[in-house]
Design an enzyme around this catalytic site. Structure first.
Site, PDB file in Angstrom:
ATOM      1  CG  ASP A 123      76.990  30.175 -17.343  1.00 26.10           C
ATOM      2  OD1 ASP A 123      76.503  29.688 -16.299  1.00 26.10           O
ATOM      3  OD2 ASP A 123      76.343  30.272 -18.406  1.00 26.10           O
ATOM      4  CG  HIS A 177      70.863  35.289 -19.516  1.00 33.56           C
ATOM      5  ND1 HIS A 177      69.632  35.878 -19.307  1.00 33.56           N
ATOM      6  CD2 HIS A 177      71.128  34.555 -18.397  1.00 33.56           C
ATOM      7  CE1 HIS A 177      69.173  35.530 -18.113  1.00 33.56           C
ATOM      8  NE2 HIS A 177      70.058  34.728 -17.554  1.00 33.56           N
ATOM      9  CB  CYS A 215      75.064  34.146 -14.648  1.00 35.41           C
ATOM     10  SG  CYS A 215      75.314  32.485 -15.294  1.00 35.41           S
ATOM     11  CD  GLN A 255      73.254  36.945 -14.977  1.00 38.42           C
ATOM     12  OE1 GLN A 255      72.302  36.275 -14.631  1.00 38.42           O
ATOM     13  NE2 GLN A 255      74.030  37.564 -14.117  1.00 38.42           N
ATOM     14  NE  ARG A 306      69.247  38.851 -14.083  1.00 43.12           N
ATOM     15  CZ  ARG A 306      68.826  37.653 -14.507  1.00 43.12           C
ATOM     16  NH1 ARG A 306      69.450  36.562 -14.115  1.00 43.12           N
ATOM     17  NH2 ARG A 306      67.828  37.537 -15.371  1.00 43.12           N
ATOM     18  NE  ARG A 336      65.347  31.813 -18.163  1.00 43.65           N
ATOM     19  CZ  ARG A 336      66.259  31.691 -17.190  1.00 43.65           C
ATOM     20  NH1 ARG A 336      66.417  30.533 -16.566  1.00 43.65           N
ATOM     21  NH2 ARG A 336      67.001  32.705 -16.831  1.00 43.65           N
TER      22      ARG A 336
HETATM   23  N1   CP Z   1      71.238  33.627 -13.783  1.00 43.13           N
HETATM   24  C1   CP Z   1      69.980  33.229 -14.073  1.00 43.13           C
HETATM   25  O1   CP Z   1      69.391  33.616 -15.102  1.00 43.13           O
HETATM   26  O2   CP Z   1      69.446  32.388 -13.157  1.00 43.13           O
HETATM   27  P1   CP Z   1      68.071  31.618 -13.260  1.00 43.13           P
HETATM   28  O3   CP Z   1      68.235  30.541 -14.311  1.00 43.13           O
HETATM   29  O4   CP Z   1      67.849  31.055 -11.894  1.00 43.13           O
HETATM   30  O5   CP Z   1      66.994  32.570 -13.675  1.00 43.13           O
HETATM   31  N1  NVA Z   2      74.231  29.192 -19.607  1.00 38.42           N
HETATM   32  C1  NVA Z   2      73.235  28.847 -18.615  1.00 38.42           C
HETATM   33  C2  NVA Z   2      72.779  30.066 -17.903  1.00 38.42           C
HETATM   34  C3  NVA Z   2      71.759  29.823 -16.832  1.00 38.42           C
HETATM   35  C4  NVA Z   2      71.343  31.084 -16.151  1.00 38.42           C
HETATM   36  C5  NVA Z   2      72.076  28.127 -19.279  1.00 38.42           C
HETATM   37  O1  NVA Z   2      71.648  28.553 -20.358  1.00 38.42           O
HETATM   38  O2  NVA Z   2      71.611  27.124 -18.720  1.00 38.42           O
END
Ligand code: CP
Ligand code: NVA
Length: 308
Positions: free
Chosen positions: A220, A128, A260, A131, A288, A101
């Protein structure tokens, strides 16, 4: 040959279908006591906060019989300036796969091109994809099909929207996004998705029009991780790009609402809709776990690319 999962394009549509089928099987309890990844080690290298991705992966890896190793880049030599290249080469000698990540999607590409193990995108500035797999599974579970579904996304054309758009294009879902000017999905991602689409893809400004007769609504946060300095500007720009009861009333009566998570209640979605009867966000979060287990099993036990 190792297989990475950096975007939805790393799997064929047929492979996505197989993977969703397997995730549904795993969710039903099938093979619960089989440990196909026994003796394997999978690292999670996370530069940003996470609840769902981290915990669902750690639990899923454990259930598959493998060991999860969580690493914060600040606590390994990467944080002191060791190169991504050297880190990728060395970690490939210890691990069987790695989930990353990170901020820049290019870091993932650089890591993947220097590693001999599968690299999985656990979220980047552009994508992502894990997701999106859970999103597809949730739509399939609730609507019994993907092809021909009308999915409306209201809000920022961010990483989640980009991957959802790719997923829709691959699986024949009609996708409409309503967003303010300047906040559309990434231009290259949009072009590729449109060129390959088995369905219709629209971008518009009016959320009410976008959700017209939709089967599924999605949103989102307006401000993603790393964009905190833009909070005031984005809050002003996105006013009106909210899933609320009025917007929901333009969709089909049995439309489902996805997010999400984490959500900013009262911004991109109202509390009553998020907690309401049409919301499927908690099932979506659960999925997930199942989709990522199916993905890991697939990448670590069936590495040959199947014919499209
Ligand atoms: N939706 C998602 O990726 O959540 P987190 O940031 O908690 O992993
Ligand atoms: N768009 C958001 C998604 C978090 C799961 C971010 O990148 O913070």
């Amino acid at each position: 040959m190792k297989r990475d999962f950096l975007t939805l394009w790393d799997l064929s549509s047929q492979e996505i279908n197989l993977l969703l089928k397997r995730a549904i099987e795993l969710k039903s309890g099938k093979d619960a006591h089989k440990c196909p990844l026994i003796g394997r080690s999978i690292a999670l290298l996370f530069e940003k906060a996470s609840t769902r991705t981290r915990v669902s992966l750690e639990v899923g890896i454990y259930q598959l019989g493998a060991k999860a190793i969580y690493m914060n880049p600040k606590e390994i030599q990467l944080g002191r300036g060791e190169t991504v290249r050297d880190t990728a080469k060395v970690l490939s000698r210890y691990l069987d796969a790695i989930v990353i990540r990170t901020y820049s999607h290019n870091t993932l590409i650089e890591f993947a091109s220097n590693s001999s193990i599968p690299v999985i995108n656990g979220l980047s500035d552009l994508h992502h994809p894990c997701q999106a797999l859970a999103d597809l599974m949730t739509i399939l579970e609730k609507k019994k099909r993907l092809k021909g579904i009308r999915l409306a996304y209201i809000g920022d054309g961010n990483n989640v929207a980009n991957s959802l758009l790719e997923a829709a294009s691959r699986m024949g879902i009609n996708f409409t996004i309503a967003c303010p000017k300047g906040y559309e999905p990434d231009t290259d991602i949009l072009k590729r998705a449109r060129d390959a689409a088995k369905s219709e893809i629209f971008i518009m400004r009016d959320p009410g029009k976008a959700v017209d007769r939709a089967d599924a609504l999605y949103t989102d946060v307006w401000v993603s991780m790393g964009q905190e300095k833009d909070t005031k500007t984005k809050q002003a720009k996105f006013k009106g790009y909210q899933i609320n009861n009025t917007v929901l009333s333009y969709a089909k009566k049995d439309a489902i609402v996805l997010h999400c998570l984490p959500a900013h209640r009262g911004e991109e979605i109202t509390e009553d809709v998020l907690d309401g009867p049409q919301s499927v966000v908690i099932d979506q979060a659960e999925n997930r776990l199942h989709t990522q287990k199916a993905l890991l099993e697939f990448l670590l036990t069936r590495p040959i690319r199947e014919k499209k």
